[in-house]
Structure formats: C-alpha cells, structure tokens
Design a protein around this motif. Sequence first.
Motif, PDB file in Angstrom:
ATOM      1  N   GLU B  67      44.203 -26.126   6.948  1.00  0.00           N
ATOM      2  CA  GLU B  67      43.073 -26.999   6.713  1.00  0.00           C
ATOM      3  C   GLU B  67      43.286 -28.163   7.676  1.00  0.00           C
ATOM      4  N   PHE B  68      44.664 -28.634   7.739  1.00  0.00           N
ATOM      5  CA  PHE B  68      44.919 -29.830   8.271  1.00  0.00           C
ATOM      6  C   PHE B  68      44.511 -29.853   9.882  1.00  0.00           C
ATOM      7  N   ILE B  69      44.927 -28.659  10.397  1.00  0.00           N
ATOM      8  CA  ILE B  69      44.549 -28.487  11.789  1.00  0.00           C
ATOM      9  C   ILE B  69      43.034 -28.314  11.771  1.00  0.00           C
ATOM     10  N   ALA B  70      42.533 -27.826  11.240  1.00  0.00           N
ATOM     11  CA  ALA B  70      40.645 -27.734  11.048  1.00  0.00           C
ATOM     12  C   ALA B  70      40.283 -29.040  11.401  1.00  0.00           C
ATOM     13  N   ASN B  71      40.737 -29.986  10.472  1.00  0.00           N
ATOM     14  CA  ASN B  71      40.205 -31.275  10.496  1.00  0.00           C
ATOM     15  C   ASN B  71      40.667 -32.242  11.525  1.00  0.00           C
ATOM     16  N   ASN B  72      41.685 -31.734  12.338  1.00  0.00           N
ATOM     17  CA  ASN B  72      42.334 -32.382  13.281  1.00  0.00           C
ATOM     18  C   ASN B  72      42.479 -31.495  14.575  1.00  0.00           C
ATOM     19  N   PRO B  73      41.374 -31.041  15.075  1.00  0.00           N
ATOM     20  CA  PRO B  73      41.658 -29.929  16.171  1.00  0.00           C
ATOM     21  C   PRO B  73      42.745 -30.829  17.636  1.00  0.00           C
ATOM     22  N   GLY B  74      43.596 -29.770  17.976  1.00  0.00           N
ATOM     23  CA  GLY B  74      44.259 -30.436  19.107  1.00  0.00           C
ATOM     24  C   GLY B  74      45.330 -31.498  18.665  1.00  0.00           C
ATOM     25  N   VAL B  75      45.715 -31.445  17.264  1.00  0.00           N
ATOM     26  CA  VAL B  75      46.575 -32.247  16.594  1.00  0.00           C
ATOM     27  C   VAL B  75      48.316 -31.863  17.184  1.00  0.00           C
ATOM     28  N   SER B  76      49.011 -32.784  17.501  1.00  0.00           N
ATOM     29  CA  SER B  76      50.379 -32.326  17.736  1.00  0.00           C
ATOM     30  C   SER B  76      51.142 -31.976  16.550  1.00  0.00           C
ATOM     31  N   GLN B  77      52.242 -31.645  16.739  1.00  0.00           N
ATOM     32  CA  GLN B  77      53.134 -31.013  15.519  1.00  0.00           C
ATOM     33  C   GLN B  77      53.588 -32.130  14.871  1.00  0.00           C
ATOM     34  N   LYS B  78      54.050 -33.254  15.491  1.00  0.00           N
ATOM     35  CA  LYS B  78      54.699 -34.320  14.685  1.00  0.00           C
ATOM     36  C   LYS B  78      53.762 -34.937  13.741  1.00  0.00           C
ATOM     37  N   GLU B  79      52.241 -35.026  14.407  1.00  0.00           N
ATOM     38  CA  GLU B  79      50.950 -35.526  13.499  1.00  0.00           C
ATOM     39  C   GLU B  79      51.035 -34.723  12.236  1.00  0.00           C
ATOM     40  N   ILE B  80      51.044 -33.186  12.531  1.00  0.00           N
ATOM     41  CA  ILE B  80      50.782 -32.494  11.361  1.00  0.00           C
ATOM     42  C   ILE B  80      51.863 -32.886  10.373  1.00  0.00           C
ATOM     43  N   ALA B  81      53.122 -32.581  10.996  1.00  0.00           N
ATOM     44  CA  ALA B  81      54.197 -32.976   9.722  1.00  0.00           C
ATOM     45  C   ALA B  81      54.029 -34.469   9.044  1.00  0.00           C
ATOM     46  N   GLN B  82      53.416 -35.110   9.762  1.00  0.00           N
ATOM     47  CA  GLN B  82      53.392 -36.448   8.949  1.00  0.00           C
ATOM     48  C   GLN B  82      52.102 -36.140   7.952  1.00  0.00           C
ATOM     49  N   GLY B  83      51.114 -35.643   8.473  1.00  0.00           N
ATOM     50  CA  GLY B  83      50.078 -35.580   7.884  1.00  0.00           C
ATOM     51  C   GLY B  83      50.268 -34.844   6.175  1.00  0.00           C
ATOM     52  N   VAL B  84      50.825 -33.665   6.543  1.00  0.00           N
ATOM     53  CA  VAL B  84      51.310 -32.946   5.215  1.00  0.00           C
ATOM     54  C   VAL B  84      52.466 -33.339   4.632  1.00  0.00           C
ATOM     55  N   VAL B  85      53.015 -34.350   5.081  1.00  0.00           N
ATOM     56  CA  VAL B  85      54.424 -34.628   4.418  1.00  0.00           C
ATOM     57  C   VAL B  85      55.611 -33.298   4.521  1.00  0.00           C
ATOM     58  N   THR B  86      55.748 -33.278   5.871  1.00  0.00           N
ATOM     59  CA  THR B  86      56.735 -32.362   5.736  1.00  0.00           C
ATOM     60  C   THR B  86      57.727 -32.721   7.153  1.00  0.00           C
ATOM     61  N   THR B  87      58.829 -31.831   7.546  1.00  0.00           N
ATOM     62  CA  THR B  87      59.563 -32.148   8.678  1.00  0.00           C
ATOM     63  C   THR B  87      58.988 -31.408   9.975  1.00  0.00           C
ATOM     64  N   PRO B  88      59.095 -31.637  10.985  1.00  0.00           N
ATOM     65  CA  PRO B  88      58.777 -31.048  12.446  1.00  0.00           C
ATOM     66  C   PRO B  88      59.382 -29.667  12.208  1.00  0.00           C
ATOM     67  N   ALA B  89      60.715 -29.631  12.008  1.00  0.00           N
ATOM     68  CA  ALA B  89      61.458 -28.355  11.971  1.00  0.00           C
ATOM     69  C   ALA B  89      60.742 -27.553  10.951  1.00  0.00           C
ATOM     70  N   MET B  90      60.242 -27.877   9.923  1.00  0.00           N
ATOM     71  CA  MET B  90      59.719 -26.783   8.878  1.00  0.00           C
ATOM     72  C   MET B  90      58.417 -26.248   9.400  1.00  0.00           C
ATOM     73  N   LEU B  91      57.802 -27.027  10.258  1.00  0.00           N
ATOM     74  CA  LEU B  91      56.465 -26.865  10.775  1.00  0.00           C
ATOM     75  C   LEU B  91      56.640 -25.397  11.624  1.00  0.00           C
ATOM     76  N   VAL B  92      57.649 -25.401  12.401  1.00  0.00           N
ATOM     77  CA  VAL B  92      57.701 -24.555  13.415  1.00  0.00           C
ATOM     78  C   VAL B  92      57.435 -22.973  12.555  1.00  0.00           C
ATOM     79  N   SER B  93      58.341 -22.676  11.557  1.00  0.00           N
ATOM     80  CA  SER B  93      58.016 -21.480  10.924  1.00  0.00           C
ATOM     81  C   SER B  93      56.656 -21.230  10.401  1.00  0.00           C
TER      82      SER B  93
END
Lengths: 167, 167
Positions: B67-93
Amino acid sequence: MPSPEKPRSLERGVVTATPDVAEPLNLSYLRHLVGNLSGLVHIRSREIFKSRLSEHQLTPKQAVVLEFIANNPGVSQKEIAQGVVTTPAMLVSVLDTLTGRGLVERVTDTEDRRRTCVALTPDGLLALGDIKKSFENVEETLQAESGMTDQEWQTLVTLLRKITERE
Amino acid sequence: MPSPEKPRSLERGVVTATPDVAEPLNLSYLRHLVGNLSGLVHIRSREIFKSRLSEHQLTPKQAVVLEFIANNPGVSQKEIAQGVVTTPAMLVSVLDTLTGRGLVERVTDTEDRRRTCVALTPDGLLALGDIKKSFENVEETLQAESGMTDQEWQTLVTLLRKITERE
DNA sequence: TATTGTTATACTCTATAACTATA
DNA sequence: TATAGTTATAGAGTATAACAATA
C-alpha cells in the motif's frame, strides 16, 4: 512524519534526494486506518519502554504478564493467556523467564492438579514498582510528544477500551 | 473481557473453576494504558485481517508495504522503511516476497546507483484493490464490534494521529 | 473424552553488526 | 568517509499440532 498532504513527484529517480530532510511521503490512506495507527502507537510505546529500562530487564510482554499476575494472584496460566491475549504455549517461555529470575512462582492447584497457579514472589513485588514507573513513563512521554490535553488523553483511553472490551 | 471492576477472590486455587465462563479478571491497571490498549487493538486488527484473506495471501506487514509503495511510486527502500516504521534489513525479506510474486519491481536509480526504486507492477495494482478491501473490512469490523458512532471513530483516528505524527 | 500445561516446529518480526557497491 | 541495500545472526513473538498428566 510531518505536514499535511502534498502532491509528490512520481519520477523519484530523477529527484535529487536531500540526504536527511526527505520529501514528505504520501501516507494519506494508511493515516486513516485505526488498525495501522494502533500498530504504530504500539511500536512507539515499546521503544519508550525499552529506552528507559532500569534494573528490571524485562521485555514489554514479560512486564505486562507480571503486572497481570500481580493484579490476579494465583491466576492459572490459561487465564493469563486469555487476559493478555496470547497463547498458553507462548506463556511458557515468558513464565520460565520470570520464574528463573525469582519474580513469580508456579504452584500446582491442590483442587485440580492439572492447573498451575501463578503468583508473585516478594522479589516480584519489588520489581513491580519499578515496572509501573516504566509504564507510567511510557504514558507520560506519549502524551507529551503528542501534545494532547488530559481530557483528550482520557477520551483516547475510553475509545480504545470500547474496542478491547467489546461485548 | 466483560463487565466492570469486581472484587476477586485471592485464593483462586480453592475456587472451583467454571470451565468456560471464567470469573472476570482484574485488568484495572493495564486497562488505562494507551501503550497496552494500542497493542490489543493492533492484535485484534491483525486477527480480522487474516480471517478475511481473499486470494492475496499477504501478511498485514506485506500489505502495508505494498500500500505504501502504491502511494509513493518509485520510493527507495530506506524511505519505505521510515514510512512504515521498520528497518531496511527487515524490508529485504518483505520485498523479496512481493517481487517473487510479481507484485512490485526493484529498479536501480540511474542518478544514484546505490538507491533502488520500488514500484508496483500491473499485477501489484490488481492486488492492491483486494488489499484495500481487507483494510476497510478491518476498520468496519472494529467499529461495529466496538459499537462506536462515526463521530467517535473519527475522534479516535484524530487522536491516534496526534501520536503518530508528532513534531 | 476433554482440559491444563508442556514440547516441538515453523514462520514472522525485531535488532544488530558487518559486508558490497556506490558516492 | 559516508550512504543504500544486503546478508547473517540471534532473539522475541505468533500459530499449530501433538503429547503427558489429570479430570
């Protein structure tokens, strides 16, 4: 997460990324979901709890279980599981930790030998005071950060309880 | 968790336990903590989300990221991590799962080859509609269970946002 | 036969640190 | 040297199923 809605460039690859002060991200949808907001609030409350650990080195979960046992001396494990919304299986490791530190005691029920009654030890009672301070600190910090008035805070508690105490 | 406060026998071992309808437990303290209540609400919202899975077989976390990516097309992984309050490492999986199912795509940023831009695929866009329905179902169910009016619900959202959008 | 607590298993999530490739 | 993403690891939390002792 600052400021209100703002149209956001779709081709982010082209935007020169400002290192620290990132462009505000679009959260308009997730921002209105209680299911999502409650999770974010919980994450924040766990952060605060853990940042102020004093000598009790308990996880939020362990602290909640200890607090629950204190309010319900001699409660059975099944009842604890229901009370803090988890599974009996999960409780085993939590209670293993708490008994290992001498904070609670497991005693087999004399009437029904399948049941185990759990109660605080004197050391557990001591730790409890410390834990309550941490819980209160979480509440104070959350309220201060949010800038809510006492009345707003009370309203929030009341509304959340309508969900958790349904039926 | 029914009914209001009620004095509770301290020697539970002696009480004959009624199998299903348990004696009300004392929750008076935890009942007033936003940190605890928010966690319980979140648990309940996850339960509802998972009980109504349609063809998209995503965890709440994966759904929030999509959902977050849909609202922010082309967002970077770091920004996703900040946006959904998690770590970049966790985002990988999470992203590995989502890309594995063909719902999102990772593209290296042409301007800064360290960055990875993430965006929905057509399939991801399709799944999104389904996910939104699940999210909305969670909100409707929570509100219905709690018996809150629309106005109370809006107040709850506003107050929760004061915490999540601090500063 | 059903229930309480336990064990076992697998998966998700969290938290860190170190590594790589880029800048 | 600093940053974005990744890998690795360890622990916490969640979800199930199966088991022993007891009712």
